[in-house]
Design a protein around this motif. Sequence first.
Motif, PDB file in Angstrom:
ATOM      1  N   LEU A 165       5.157  -3.851 -15.944  1.00  0.00           N
ATOM      2  CA  LEU A 165       3.824  -3.960 -15.345  1.00  0.00           C
ATOM      3  C   LEU A 165       3.118  -5.207 -15.854  1.00  0.00           C
ATOM      4  N   GLY A 166       2.537  -5.987 -14.938  1.00  0.00           N
ATOM      5  CA  GLY A 166       1.730  -7.131 -15.336  1.00  0.00           C
ATOM      6  C   GLY A 166       2.519  -8.180 -16.097  1.00  0.00           C
TER       7      GLY A 166
ATOM      8  N   ASP B  73      13.238  -6.885  -8.709  1.00  0.00           N
ATOM      9  CA  ASP B  73      12.470  -6.637  -7.491  1.00  0.00           C
ATOM     10  C   ASP B  73      10.993  -6.762  -7.825  1.00  0.00           C
ATOM     11  N   PHE B  74      10.337  -7.740  -7.224  1.00  0.00           N
ATOM     12  CA  PHE B  74       8.916  -7.951  -7.463  1.00  0.00           C
ATOM     13  C   PHE B  74       8.093  -7.147  -6.454  1.00  0.00           C
ATOM     14  N   VAL B  75       7.062  -6.486  -6.940  1.00  0.00           N
ATOM     15  CA  VAL B  75       6.124  -5.752  -6.107  1.00  0.00           C
ATOM     16  C   VAL B  75       4.754  -6.383  -6.302  1.00  0.00           C
ATOM     17  N   CYS B  76       4.245  -7.036  -5.276  1.00  0.00           N
ATOM     18  CA  CYS B  76       2.939  -7.701  -5.369  1.00  0.00           C
ATOM     19  C   CYS B  76       1.864  -6.699  -4.974  1.00  0.00           C
ATOM     20  N   GLN B  77       1.366  -5.977  -5.962  1.00  0.00           N
ATOM     21  CA  GLN B  77       0.394  -4.920  -5.695  1.00  0.00           C
ATOM     22  C   GLN B  77      -0.341  -4.567  -6.976  1.00  0.00           C
TER      23      GLN B  77
ATOM     24  N   VAL C 188      15.378  -4.351 -12.639  1.00  0.00           N
ATOM     25  CA  VAL C 188      13.970  -4.353 -13.011  1.00  0.00           C
ATOM     26  C   VAL C 188      13.087  -4.291 -11.771  1.00  0.00           C
ATOM     27  N   THR C 189      12.116  -3.417 -11.810  1.00  0.00           N
ATOM     28  CA  THR C 189      11.022  -3.428 -10.843  1.00  0.00           C
ATOM     29  C   THR C 189       9.803  -3.977 -11.556  1.00  0.00           C
ATOM     30  N   CYS C 190       9.287  -5.083 -11.044  1.00  0.00           N
ATOM     31  CA  CYS C 190       8.169  -5.771 -11.699  1.00  0.00           C
ATOM     32  C   CYS C 190       6.941  -5.700 -10.791  1.00  0.00           C
TER      33      CYS C 190
END
Length: 226
Positions: free
Chosen positions: A42-43, A88-92, A62-64
């Motif tokens: 996270l972050g 995997d980037f999550v822009c949220q 990794v889920t980022c």
Amino acid sequence: MSFDTLARIYRPLEFVLAGDVLQRSRTAYLDRVADCRQALVLGEGPGRFLPALLQASPGVRVTCVERSPQMIAQARRHLPVQDASRVDFVCQDARQWNPPPDTFDLIVTQFFLDCFAPEQVSELVPRLACAGTSQACWILSEFQEPASGWRRVRARLVLALMYAVFRRVTDISARRLTEPDPFLGRQGFRLMQRQTVNFGLVRSDLWARRPPEAGREGGSGCKVGA
């Protein structure tokens, strides 16, 4: 809350202000999570932790979750080409993101929870904890106030200045530190190890949902018994 305005200068700014102190705190427990398979970060910011995690844990995906598109762009730039497909980037905003339950054997919050107000931390930690497996580990790095003496006075002055600047530049909601320990404890995590640096201003924690005597059965990626 957005760190887009700081994305391009965050890494050099951190080095000028703190040298390698924060990075040493981020990476303090990588040897303990070498076997992790699914990590939630996270972050992440401009990507100082991710390359180290990917190198230390060859089998991890990794889920980022990172709200700032510019920070994600910086983090992508610093990923080794051979490892980029494992992230995997999550822009949220993490507060609006719905994590998959019982998925991650490693949760990582590095100088992240200290950006939120107490009521937000009390809501966010349980939601993230639900995404962890029954044997998950949680790596947490935060600023803190030492218990007493000149170190406490110094920390309060540094933190007051930091919050004043970051609230103005990034519009974070926090006005002061919120102690995360009680929230982690309520989710079944126990503190396994804590390291402090910079006269007690910075701490790095390793939390786990299993006791040391449980061994390594069940596929946990955290060597809490080591």
